[in-house]
Motif scaffolding. Sequence first.
Motif, mmCIF file in Angstrom:
data_model
loop_
_atom_site.group_PDB
_atom_site.id
_atom_site.type_symbol
_atom_site.label_atom_id
_atom_site.label_comp_id
_atom_site.label_asym_id
_atom_site.label_seq_id
_atom_site.Cartn_x
_atom_site.Cartn_y
_atom_site.Cartn_z
ATOM 1 N N ARG A 147 17.862 13.842 -41.285
ATOM 2 C CA ARG A 147 18.615 14.541 -40.239
ATOM 3 C C ARG A 147 18.766 16.010 -40.647
ATOM 4 N NH1 ARG A 147 23.829 11.452 -38.456
ATOM 5 N NH2 ARG A 147 22.186 10.056 -37.692
ATOM 6 N N ARG A 148 18.401 16.897 -39.743
ATOM 7 C CA ARG A 148 18.496 18.322 -40.056
ATOM 8 C C ARG A 148 19.954 18.768 -39.979
ATOM 9 N NH1 ARG A 148 14.707 22.240 -40.559
ATOM 10 N NH2 ARG A 148 13.031 20.924 -39.733
ATOM 11 N N THR A 197 14.813 17.510 -35.216
ATOM 12 C CA THR A 197 16.203 17.372 -35.666
ATOM 13 C C THR A 197 16.449 16.114 -36.470
ATOM 14 O OG1 THR A 197 16.789 16.344 -33.552
ATOM 15 C CG2 THR A 197 17.095 18.729 -33.748
#
Length: 427
Positions: A147-148, A197
């Motif tokens: 997860r960014r 993302t």
Amino acid sequence: MAAGGTAGRPAPVNPEGSARALHIERLVAGGDGLARDEGRVIFVPRSAPGEVVDAVPVRRGGVWRAWPTRIVAAAPERVPPPCAHFDTDRCGGCQWQHLTYEAQRRAKSGLIAEAFARIAKRSIDPPLVEAAASPWRYRRKLTLAMRRRDGGWLAGLHRADAPGVIIPIRDCAITDSAVMAVWQAVLAAQRHLPPTTEGRASVRLHDDGSASFVFEGGDHWPGAARFFASVPALRSLWWHPIRGHRRCLARREVAQRDDASFVQVNAAVSAALRDHVVALVADLSPAHIIEAYAGTGELAWRLSEQGVRVTAIEADADAAKVAASRLAPPSTVLTGTVEARLREAFPADVLLVNPPRSGLHVAVTETLRAARPAPRAVIYTSCDPATLARDVARLPGWAVTALRGFDMFPQTSHVETVCLLRPESPA
């Protein structure tokens, strides 16, 4: 842990409930302990049979769960978990680090027997569960959620009591240190990962010490070549975009068996399980075997080398090509799903099946029941006692004549099972 100690961080207080002293009866599928209180069945993570724990039951989705806030009376099998992520972070990767290894094996044996009694309606003795040579650092593959966050990537595992939360993993005590080293190199090169993302990624360690990396997610990857160049430990780079099929983007050497999907997670236990299946086959002295869900054909090749004709069935086209390259006529490979190709592979003396966790498609058991002549035996390798028991229930004319567990994944509630089925009467 001594009586009166804590088990990780206290669970959030339920404003509508109160702490209860719960008596843990046994461990159930999924790894939780089972307790009963005021007519309710309550599932208690991180508990052990015979314990008394204080916990606040919370109902979610029709199921009562309660994380221990205090161990009132600890079981003799309770031990301090060595991984900080287990208690402090409530990591969902392991369920049983708080139990001795012998207690884990006993519990897995009980889970197999319980599944057969509850689902297959067949009473069996709890089977032997073969121990792993090492209950730690055995995993040759580690998949992390990605997860960014704040311009960088968070890579970790889901929290057991909050699956939407990702816990950053500094180290995983059940994963080979070499895999963790590759993951550190991957994160050092994270600026070259796909501009998305979220995703999921895996590092798989090969027998020669090199590794494969698979990223799942995103719709373009402009920095793939730079990423691959930045992680020299990788032998191959694979990508499964959000729309499309998994494909190899780069490889440092041409290796026919270099594949990112069929590396055994626990090599030692996988070899022991395979030896056991080969021994069961040898006792049957077959002339023709069908191996369904054959992968890259390791077992099919080994059996064909013993002079047995093998028909392998594999849905993954790349794996089927590797399997075909290893088999000489009259052995052969059928590419496609087992439910689509099994009928044309019969007749055979022995059917080997090793399906995914979802078990056999109902069409497979229907084809088997209709086969004339029926095979003399079915050897079913399962990674889920519940789906194994369900499939056995779909075969009412077949008797369970041998059953053995293999502890492929210590510290977790997962267990591999090999089941030998024989027709109760000639077809």
